[in-house]
Scaffold this motif. Structure first.
Motif, PDB file in Angstrom:
ATOM      1  N   ALA A 159       0.756  -1.696  -0.077  1.00  0.00           N
ATOM      2  CA  ALA A 159       0.192   0.040  -0.302  1.00  0.00           C
ATOM      3  C   ALA A 159       0.992   1.236   0.282  1.00  0.00           C
ATOM      4  CB  ALA A 159      -1.210   0.255   1.197  1.00  0.00           C
ATOM      5  N   ALA A 160       2.155   1.468   0.904  1.00  0.00           N
ATOM      6  CA  ALA A 160       2.560   2.799   0.919  1.00  0.00           C
ATOM      7  C   ALA A 160       3.876   2.289  -0.019  1.00  0.00           C
ATOM      8  CB  ALA A 160       3.628   1.867   1.959  1.00  0.00           C
ATOM      9  N   ALA A 161       3.975   1.295  -1.047  1.00  0.00           N
ATOM     10  CA  ALA A 161       4.418   1.516  -1.842  1.00  0.00           C
ATOM     11  C   ALA A 161       3.840   2.389  -3.261  1.00  0.00           C
ATOM     12  CB  ALA A 161       4.780   0.056  -2.855  1.00  0.00           C
ATOM     13  N   TRP A 162       2.171   1.602  -3.356  1.00  0.00           N
ATOM     14  CA  TRP A 162       1.597   2.282  -4.174  1.00  0.00           C
ATOM     15  C   TRP A 162       1.400   3.548  -4.398  1.00  0.00           C
ATOM     16  CZ3 TRP A 162      -0.435   2.412  -8.916  1.00  0.00           C
ATOM     17  CH2 TRP A 162      -1.672   3.339  -9.118  1.00  0.00           C
ATOM     18  N   GLY A 163       1.291   4.172  -2.957  1.00  0.00           N
ATOM     19  CA  GLY A 163       1.184   5.826  -2.395  1.00  0.00           C
ATOM     20  C   GLY A 163       1.816   6.444  -3.541  1.00  0.00           C
ATOM     21  N   GLN A 164       3.327   6.159  -2.945  1.00  0.00           N
ATOM     22  CA  GLN A 164       4.390   6.291  -3.884  1.00  0.00           C
ATOM     23  C   GLN A 164       4.235   6.772  -5.622  1.00  0.00           C
ATOM     24  OE1 GLN A 164       6.581   7.902  -2.814  1.00  0.00           O
ATOM     25  NE2 GLN A 164       5.567   7.402  -0.934  1.00  0.00           N
ATOM     26  N   ILE A 165       3.897   5.453  -6.458  1.00  0.00           N
ATOM     27  CA  ILE A 165       3.547   5.695  -7.709  1.00  0.00           C
ATOM     28  C   ILE A 165       2.482   6.369  -8.166  1.00  0.00           C
ATOM     29  CG2 ILE A 165       3.106   3.654  -9.690  1.00  0.00           C
ATOM     30  CD1 ILE A 165       5.765   3.577  -8.369  1.00  0.00           C
TER      31      ILE A 165
END
Ligand code: ADP
Ligand code: MG
Lengths: 224, 183
Positions: free
Chosen positions: B44-50
């Motif tokens: 979820a945090a990774a997707w938040g960056q993209i």
């Protein structure tokens, strides 16, 4: 101590403030008035964010036109919208950011940050992203970032306008216990009710000035 | 450590620019994914960056597809998304204040050309901080339009967004002055 002498502010060919001569020695001073009456401009005069077109503003014995940077070190300013004044991504970092020009050792900065955050119930959020706080918590964070510098005077421009009743009351309670001289712009009559002095502005002019009860009565009549 | 990460980021972006085939970029994507896994970043945090660049990436892909061909569109889009992902990985694993200090050290030579490294690094930090605020603003603008029954229009979206962003920049500048950061 705040002193205005013959102060006028003209912006875009309009007198936003006009003919203000005031000495403000009282500890807690409220400022009320309709939207557009010049309250924010008045508040911004007190730390040199706005400069008078005519007259002079002296704060702690210094002229805002000449010594704005020095004055800002001793006058804390709280804006209406905490999102605009929180600069760093996390809670503790934002408070620490205020201290960066002090050049203190890391451990001392951490201790000061921890102390102010726990005083206002934000210690548990120290490492959280600031944008995840509630509106009330954000305003408390903005206040912490100002108070950690221990200013002599605190100027606040509608600090409770975006808060619900409970958060407004919490801010009011906090203000009651602060040792600083306060200048608070507000429409929140309950907040100003126990202040020492209230100024009422209307179209850039001072139309009432005195104890809260008569001054706020005048403000109510203006709004009727 | 932070300095190393930033150097790594610069090197990673250079490599991404040099890679020219979809297969090479797929390999790079695998490396980036592995880095996220090693850093134990939650999906979820990774997707938040993209997420903030997803529409931009889509627009880029479509434009490239129309102007060039599928391999070119894939390469260009993946390159940008992977760069954002790498930069995101650095921000996720580095506290902003640490990054600010590292950038300031790294940018110290700028003093020679009379640029204040603190100002540059502060600007970069503020840009990071603005992303959630702007995402929020975009959501509010869209909601306000829906509430008024306005159908999708670029202008009706862009104007309040730009006005809001400028107003925020103004308020932020004033708040920085109030906190004594312009002297
Ligand atoms: N930078 C500016 N340029 C032109 N007019 C301004 C500027 N700032 C404020 N004003 C005008 O001055 C008046 C008073 O504004 P302000 O001090 O913000 O009032 P208040 O805070 O009481 O709502 C308003 O009519 C506003 O439009
Ligand atoms: Mg105002």
């Amino acid at each position: 101590m705040i002193e205005l002498t013959g102060v006028g502010v003209r912006l875009a060919e309009r007198d936003v403030l006009d003919g203000l001569t005031l000495t403000l020695p009282e500890r807690r001073i409220g400022v009320a008035g309709a939207n557009g009456s010049g309250k924010s401009t008045f508040a911004r005069l007190l730390n040199g964010l706005a400069l008078p077109t005519t007259g002079t503003v002296r704060v702690l014995g210094m002229d805002t036109r000449r010594e704005a940077a020095k004055i800002r070190r001793r006058v804390g300013f709280l804006f209406t919208d905490p999102d605009a004044q929180i600069v760093m991504p996390t809670v503790a970092e934002d408070v620490a950011f205020s201290l960066r020009r002090r050049g203190l050792p890391k451990a001392e900065v951490a201790a000061l940050v921890e102390e102010v955050l726990s005083r206002y119930g934000l210690a548990a959020h120290a490492d959280h992203p600031a944008h995840q706080l509630s509106g009330g918590q954000k305003q408390l964070l903005a206040l912490c970032s100002v108070l950690v510098l221990e200013p002599d005077i605190l100027v606040m421009d509608e600090p409770t306008t975006l808060l619900d009743l409970r958060n407004s009351r919490q801010v009011a309670r906090i203000l009651r216990d602060l040792p600083q001289q306060l200048v608070v712009v507000s429409h929140d009559l309950a907040l100003l009710a126990d202040f020492d002095r209230v100024l009422v502005l209307d179209q850039g002019k001072l139309v009432a000035d005195g104890p809260p009860e008569p001054a706020l009565g005048h403000y109510r009549d203006l709004m009727a | 450590m932070t300095g190393l990460k930033l150097l790594g980021l610069a090197a990673g972006c250079t490599v991404l620019v040099l890679l020219q085939t979809p297969a090479a970029l797929a390999g790079a994507a695998a490396v980036v994914l592995a880095l996220y896994a090693v850093a134990r970043v939650r999906p979820a945090a990774a997707w938040g960056q993209i997420r903030p660049v997803r529409w931009f990436a889509l627009a880029l892909f479509v434009t490239q597809l129309l102007l060039a061909d599928l391999p070119a569109a894939t390469v260009t889009t993946m390159r940008v998304v992977l760069m954002v992902a790498l930069a995101g990985l650095v921000t996720l694993t580095t506290p902003a204040s640490v990054m600010l200090a590292a950038l300031e050290r790294g940018l110290a030579p700028l003093r020679l050309v009379r640029v204040d490294p603190f100002r540059v690094s502060l600007m970069l930090t503020l840009t990071l901080r603005s992303v959630p605020l702007l995402t929020d603003l975009a959501r509010r603008v869209r909601e306000a339009q829906r509430a008024r029954g306005v159908s999708w229009s670029v202008r009706a979206f862009a104007v309040p967004l730009v006005v809001g962003a400028l107003r925020h920049a103004d308020a932020l500048g004033e708040a920085l002055s109030a906190r004594g950061l312009d002297d």
